[in-house]
Design a protein around this motif. Structure first.
Motif, PDB file in Angstrom:
ATOM      1  N   MET A   1      -4.679   8.200   0.222  1.00  0.00           N
ATOM      2  CA  MET A   1      -5.055   6.728   1.113  1.00  0.00           C
ATOM      3  C   MET A   1      -4.090   6.746   2.490  1.00  0.00           C
ATOM      4  SD  MET A   1      -4.536   2.909   0.202  1.00  0.00           S
ATOM      5  CE  MET A   1      -5.105   2.873  -1.527  1.00  0.00           C
ATOM      6  N   LEU A   2      -2.887   6.832   2.300  1.00  0.00           N
ATOM      7  CA  LEU A   2      -2.304   6.722   3.786  1.00  0.00           C
ATOM      8  C   LEU A   2      -2.012   8.055   4.256  1.00  0.00           C
ATOM      9  CD1 LEU A   2       0.598   4.383   2.835  1.00  0.00           C
ATOM     10  CD2 LEU A   2      -1.397   3.769   3.963  1.00  0.00           C
ATOM     11  N   GLN A   3      -2.289   9.274   3.416  1.00  0.00           N
ATOM     12  CA  GLN A   3      -2.193  10.579   3.968  1.00  0.00           C
ATOM     13  C   GLN A   3      -0.515  10.867   4.648  1.00  0.00           C
ATOM     14  OE1 GLN A   3      -5.508  11.061   6.629  1.00  0.00           O
ATOM     15  NE2 GLN A   3      -6.884  11.391   4.773  1.00  0.00           N
ATOM     16  N   ILE A   4       0.221  10.257   3.780  1.00  0.00           N
ATOM     17  CA  ILE A   4       1.697  10.577   4.238  1.00  0.00           C
ATOM     18  C   ILE A   4       2.458  11.192   2.860  1.00  0.00           C
ATOM     19  CG2 ILE A   4       4.059   9.489   4.661  1.00  0.00           C
ATOM     20  CD1 ILE A   4       2.414   7.070   5.599  1.00  0.00           C
ATOM     21  N   LYS A   5       3.195  12.461   3.355  1.00  0.00           N
ATOM     22  CA  LYS A   5       3.636  13.091   2.350  1.00  0.00           C
ATOM     23  C   LYS A   5       4.493  12.478   1.277  1.00  0.00           C
ATOM     24  CE  LYS A   5       3.191  17.707   4.303  1.00  0.00           C
ATOM     25  NZ  LYS A   5       3.828  18.968   5.126  1.00  0.00           N
ATOM     26  N   GLU A   6       4.542  12.480  -0.047  1.00  0.00           N
ATOM     27  CA  GLU A   6       5.353  11.613  -0.744  1.00  0.00           C
ATOM     28  C   GLU A   6       6.685  12.073  -0.681  1.00  0.00           C
ATOM     29  OE1 GLU A   6       3.934  11.414  -4.930  1.00  0.00           O
ATOM     30  OE2 GLU A   6       1.968  11.179  -4.153  1.00  0.00           O
ATOM     31  N   GLU A  17       3.325   6.430  10.990  1.00  0.00           N
ATOM     32  CA  GLU A  17       3.324   6.164   9.294  1.00  0.00           C
ATOM     33  C   GLU A  17       4.044   4.849   8.869  1.00  0.00           C
ATOM     34  OE1 GLU A  17       3.741  11.251   8.419  1.00  0.00           O
ATOM     35  OE2 GLU A  17       5.243  10.023   9.057  1.00  0.00           O
ATOM     36  N   LYS A  20       1.368   1.922   9.033  1.00  0.00           N
ATOM     37  CA  LYS A  20       0.472   2.499   8.104  1.00  0.00           C
ATOM     38  C   LYS A  20       1.013   1.872   6.636  1.00  0.00           C
ATOM     39  CE  LYS A  20      -2.169   6.852   8.983  1.00  0.00           C
ATOM     40  NZ  LYS A  20      -2.479   8.123   8.301  1.00  0.00           N
TER      41      LYS A  20
END
Length: 100
Positions: A1-6, A17, A20
């Motif tokens: 959804m956010l396309q941020i690495k966990e 980021e 977001k």
């Protein structure tokens, strides 16, 4: 959804980021369900009361650790019984911890 690495830590986030995540939190839809008299629910679970000294609320397994309120496995309807249990055990735990 956010396309941020966990795997990223907070400090590693770029400003974009971070924004977001902030935007998602600020605009997250929440659907509330109303409650009326008679819709009470029961709280349950917690530390077994057999593991707590009822005179001090101190853990029998870990001396110096005190429990109170809903941390204890005491079941009761919300809004009355659980509040009294929280106040009484909280007071006792606080007085006991403060005297040690």
């Amino acid at each position: 959804m956010l396309q941020i690495k966990e795997e990223k830590t907070f400090a590693e986030l770029s400003k974009k980021e971070f924004n977001k995540i902030l935007d998602l939190l600020k605009n997250c839809p929440i659907h509330l369900i109303g409650r009326a008299a008679g819709d009470e629910f029961v709280t349950a679970g917690g530390v077994d009361t057999d593991e707590v000294d009822p005179r001090t609320m101190e853990s029998k397994l870990c001396p110096g650790l005190y429990f109170a309120g809903e941390l204890l496995n005491i079941d009761g309807f919300t809004g009355g019984f659980n509040l009294q249990a929280a106040w009484a055990t909280g007071h006792l735990a606080g007085v006991s911890a403060g005297s040690n």
